[in-house]
Scaffold this motif. Structure first.
Motif, PDB file in Angstrom:
ATOM      1  N   ALA B 109      -5.798  -0.197  -2.483  1.00 48.66           N
ATOM      2  CA  ALA B 109      -4.383  -0.051  -2.818  1.00 48.66           C
ATOM      3  C   ALA B 109      -4.156   0.569  -4.207  1.00 48.66           C
ATOM      4  O   ALA B 109      -3.311   1.457  -4.353  1.00 48.66           O
ATOM      5  CB  ALA B 109      -3.668  -1.388  -2.696  1.00 48.66           C
ATOM      6  N   PRO B 110      -4.922   0.147  -5.235  1.00 49.66           N
ATOM      7  CA  PRO B 110      -4.682   0.732  -6.570  1.00 49.66           C
ATOM      8  C   PRO B 110      -4.861   2.247  -6.594  1.00 49.66           C
ATOM      9  O   PRO B 110      -4.205   2.936  -7.372  1.00 49.66           O
ATOM     10  CB  PRO B 110      -5.730   0.037  -7.442  1.00 49.66           C
ATOM     11  N   LEU B 111      -5.747   2.761  -5.706  1.00 47.20           N
ATOM     12  CA  LEU B 111      -5.957   4.205  -5.641  1.00 47.20           C
ATOM     13  C   LEU B 111      -4.654   4.951  -5.356  1.00 47.20           C
ATOM     14  O   LEU B 111      -4.403   6.021  -5.903  1.00 47.20           O
ATOM     15  CB  LEU B 111      -6.951   4.525  -4.518  1.00 47.20           C
ATOM     16  N   PHE B 112      -3.865   4.359  -4.478  1.00 48.70           N
ATOM     17  CA  PHE B 112      -2.635   5.043  -4.075  1.00 48.70           C
ATOM     18  C   PHE B 112      -1.639   5.133  -5.223  1.00 48.70           C
ATOM     19  O   PHE B 112      -0.838   6.044  -5.286  1.00 48.70           O
ATOM     20  CB  PHE B 112      -2.014   4.339  -2.871  1.00 48.70           C
ATOM     21  N   VAL B 113      -1.696   4.149  -6.110  1.00 51.19           N
ATOM     22  CA  VAL B 113      -0.831   4.211  -7.276  1.00 51.19           C
ATOM     23  C   VAL B 113      -1.264   5.378  -8.167  1.00 51.19           C
ATOM     24  O   VAL B 113      -0.441   6.142  -8.674  1.00 51.19           O
ATOM     25  CB  VAL B 113      -0.878   2.879  -8.060  1.00 51.19           C
ATOM     26  N   ALA B 125       2.329   4.289   2.052  1.00 54.22           N
ATOM     27  CA  ALA B 125       0.979   4.707   2.445  1.00 54.22           C
ATOM     28  C   ALA B 125       0.112   3.503   2.776  1.00 54.22           C
ATOM     29  O   ALA B 125      -0.640   3.506   3.750  1.00 54.22           O
ATOM     30  CB  ALA B 125       0.353   5.540   1.334  1.00 54.22           C
ATOM     31  N   ILE B 126       0.229   2.445   1.969  1.00 55.51           N
ATOM     32  CA  ILE B 126      -0.603   1.260   2.207  1.00 55.51           C
ATOM     33  C   ILE B 126      -0.160   0.543   3.491  1.00 55.51           C
ATOM     34  O   ILE B 126      -0.983   0.132   4.319  1.00 55.51           O
ATOM     35  CB  ILE B 126      -0.547   0.306   0.994  1.00 55.51           C
ATOM     36  N   ALA B 127       1.176   0.442   3.669  1.00 49.88           N
ATOM     37  CA  ALA B 127       1.691  -0.178   4.899  1.00 49.88           C
ATOM     38  C   ALA B 127       1.178   0.598   6.117  1.00 49.88           C
ATOM     39  O   ALA B 127       0.732   0.015   7.105  1.00 49.88           O
ATOM     40  CB  ALA B 127       3.221  -0.201   4.888  1.00 49.88           C
ATOM     41  N   PHE B 128       1.236   1.923   6.009  1.00 51.55           N
ATOM     42  CA  PHE B 128       0.746   2.774   7.100  1.00 51.55           C
ATOM     43  C   PHE B 128      -0.729   2.517   7.370  1.00 51.55           C
ATOM     44  O   PHE B 128      -1.154   2.304   8.504  1.00 51.55           O
ATOM     45  CB  PHE B 128       0.973   4.254   6.733  1.00 51.55           C
ATOM     46  N   ILE B 193       3.971  -5.522   0.993  1.00 55.06           N
ATOM     47  CA  ILE B 193       3.889  -6.521  -0.086  1.00 55.06           C
ATOM     48  C   ILE B 193       2.702  -6.231  -1.005  1.00 55.06           C
ATOM     49  O   ILE B 193       2.808  -6.294  -2.225  1.00 55.06           O
ATOM     50  CB  ILE B 193       3.773  -7.948   0.510  1.00 55.06           C
ATOM     51  N   VAL B 194       1.554  -5.868  -0.400  1.00 56.18           N
ATOM     52  CA  VAL B 194       0.380  -5.535  -1.208  1.00 56.18           C
ATOM     53  C   VAL B 194       0.720  -4.381  -2.139  1.00 56.18           C
ATOM     54  O   VAL B 194       0.427  -4.413  -3.342  1.00 56.18           O
ATOM     55  CB  VAL B 194      -0.822  -5.171  -0.301  1.00 56.18           C
ATOM     56  N   GLY B 195       1.397  -3.370  -1.592  1.00 56.77           N
ATOM     57  CA  GLY B 195       1.798  -2.218  -2.402  1.00 56.77           C
ATOM     58  C   GLY B 195       2.696  -2.636  -3.559  1.00 56.77           C
ATOM     59  O   GLY B 195       2.534  -2.163  -4.690  1.00 56.77           O
ATOM     60  N   GLU B 196       3.606  -3.558  -3.276  1.00 56.61           N
ATOM     61  CA  GLU B 196       4.523  -3.998  -4.330  1.00 56.61           C
ATOM     62  C   GLU B 196       3.824  -4.887  -5.353  1.00 56.61           C
ATOM     63  O   GLU B 196       4.189  -4.900  -6.526  1.00 56.61           O
ATOM     64  CB  GLU B 196       5.707  -4.751  -3.697  1.00 56.61           C
TER      65      GLU B 196
END
Lengths: 261, 259
Positions: B109-113, B125-128, B193-196
């Motif tokens: 997940a941190p990668l996407f940030v 993206a993470i939800a997807f 939620i993980v993304g947030e």
């Protein structure tokens, strides 16, 4: 109702060996079927009779020999073929009428134009008013009736039936034998009917082709000389018993039927 | 709503009320500190004192979840069709997908940030990513589980490849696809939620994380409460759509065959 001429079938020295295991399912089977003829193929389970039907349908390819349907050698499923399997193979997500119209859609026909004909077929098998039901709402016998109507809806040259009533109870089976005869008399399609019921084979057919097992080959061909339309009562006639007795003797000779000593 | 589902709702509501009362009584009887476990009354008070603020964050989480879910369905179904239609793709893509599925998505997940910044995109993206595997795997299963005699029938009717796919395989796969969607919708919510959690100024995940920083336990519970409601509504929505889309499916037929 029936426009398309029935097709003859010529089966020439067909051999089918199942590849990797080397099992010979059919051994030099030759058979000529006239246009409009009703032929039963009778034999015990695993004698290759279904394999022969699949070869005629173009679903399996013979290892040797050839099959000609309506003058055309079979290499893929022939045009204008109607087929019925032991399990009805109805599409659960389609209503009865939409199941019937599937062959029309697949062949790019005008399904709206065929609707009245489809309804007429359903009426002939007592399924009037069931057009919009789903298959899951029908009994086994009703489902198989729909499958038969589906095979006939596009006016085929040839009807192949692979133990179509094998999964039904005896009463329903008798009833469907009568209805199939009625449909056949109205259309006179060429029918190749695979079964393991002696009674059913004789009742329906002009000729009964008796198969012997492993490797599957023709043991005898019996001409059934009973007037049509046949009634179920014909099965208790002396002539009928004669045919059945001959077939039973054949099966005894193959060691498939053994009396207690 | 029919009588049976009304009854179901009534039973669920009663159960929740009884559960809440036991919780309330237990916390007060044992003298549990509100910072550890606030009583339901305090949680509800917290929730309703700032309801629009909570609903705003819930809305953001809902949009991210639905967006990720929709992407997962579209791309997941497309991938499944490609996998089933091509032996080569089955051996390549499918193997990769199954392999990737064993990587914990939370870990990347941190990668996407880093890649997408701190807006809605990385959450989407993470939800997807979390949701898509369930869709692909269940749809592939469905597309492959067409009974042999129905495939034979299609061949005997000389059906083209696209006829076989869209008239036979795809409708046959729909029940599996919906099974996948029921799993995927809950996973998409987890992904949002993980993304947030990773980085955000909006959404229920952000509310939970910021409330944790100030030991505002009632606020955490209020957000969790909303999340539970959100999850249940989303799941119920999929079930509704399934009923509407698959009226023929055996699992919901309401009358049995007659002779």
């Amino acid at each position: 109702m029936s426009e398309r001429a029935a097709a003859g079938i010529r089966i020439e020295r067909v051999v089918k060996i199942f590849g990797d295991v080397g099992i010979t399912a059919l051994n030099e089977v030759s058979l000529d079927i006239a246009p409009g003829e009703f032929v039963s193929i009778l034999g015990p389970s695993g004698c290759g009779k279904s394999t022969l039907l699949r070869c005629v349908a173009g679903l399996d390819t013979p290892s040797k020999g050839q099959i000609v349907v309506g003058g055309v050698p079979v290499s893929a499923p022939p045009e204008h073929l109607g087929i019925v399997f032991q399990r009805d193979a109805l599409l659960e997500w389609r209503s009865v009428i939409d199941n019937l119209l599937l062959p029309i859609e697949f062949r790019g026909g005008d399904s709206r134009a065929v609707r009245p004909h489809a309804k007429a077929l359903l009426r002939m098998v007592g399924l009037e008013g069931f057009e919009d039901r789903y298959p899951s709402q029908l009994s086994g016998g009703m489902r198989q009736r729909v499958a038969i109507c589906r095979a006939l809806v596009d006016d085929p040259m040839l009807l192949l039936m692979d133990e179509p009533f094998g999964a039904l109870d005896a009463l329903t089976r008798d009833q469907l034998n009568i209805e199939l005869q009625r449909l056949w008399l109205a259309n006179r399609k060429t029918v190749l009917f695979v079964t393991h019921s002696i009674t059913e084979a004789i009742f329906l057919a002009d000729r009964v082709v008796v198969f012997s097992p492993r490797p599957g080959s023709i043991a005898d061909v019996i001409h059934v000389d009973l007037p049509r339309p046949r009634k179920l009562a014909v099965r208790t006639s002396e002539l009928f018993h004669g045919y059945a007795g001959r077939i039973r003797t054949l099966f005894e000779g193959m060691g498939l039927l053994k009396e207690d000593e | 709503m029919n009588r049976q589902s009304l009854q179901g709702v009534a039973i669920t509501t009663m159960t929740l009320i009884v559960f809440g009362l036991i919780w309330e009584a237990g916390v007060s009887y044992f003298g549990v500190k509100p910072i550890v476990l606030p009583p339901p009354s305090a949680i509800l008070r917290e929730l309703f004192s700032e309801l629009p603020w909570y609903l705003g964050h819930a809305w953001f989480t809902l949009i991210v979840t639905l967006g990720g879910f929709a992407l997962a369905v579209v791309i997941g179904v497309a991938l499944a069709v490609l996998i089933v239609e091509s032996k080569l793709l089955e051996k390549t893509i499918y193997t990769v997908i199954v392999g990737l599925n064993s990587v914990p998505k939370v870990a990347i997940a941190p990668l996407f940030v880093i890649w997408m910044g701190t807006g809605a995109e990385p959450k989407l993206a993470i939800a997807f990513l979390i949701a898509v595997f369930a869709i692909v795997i269940d749809t592939v299963l469905g597309l492959k589980s067409v009974p042999a005699d129905i495939l034979d029938l299609g061949r005997a009717l000389r059906g083209s490849r696209s006829m076989m796919l869209w008239r036979i395989r795809f409708p046959c796969a729909l029940p599996s696809l919906f099974a996948g969607m029921k799993v995927a919708i809950s996973l998409a919510l987890v992904g949002a939620i993980v993304g947030e959690f990773v980085s955000s100024q909006r959404g229920l995940g952000y509310v939970i994380l910021s409330a944790q920083g100030t030991f505002d336990t009632a606020r955490v519970f209020a957000a969790v409460f909303l999340l539970a409601i959100l999850g249940m509504l989303l799941f119920a929505a999929i079930v509704r759509i399934e009923r509407w889309a698959l009226p023929w499916h055996a699992s919901q037929k309401d009358y049995s065959p007659s002779a």
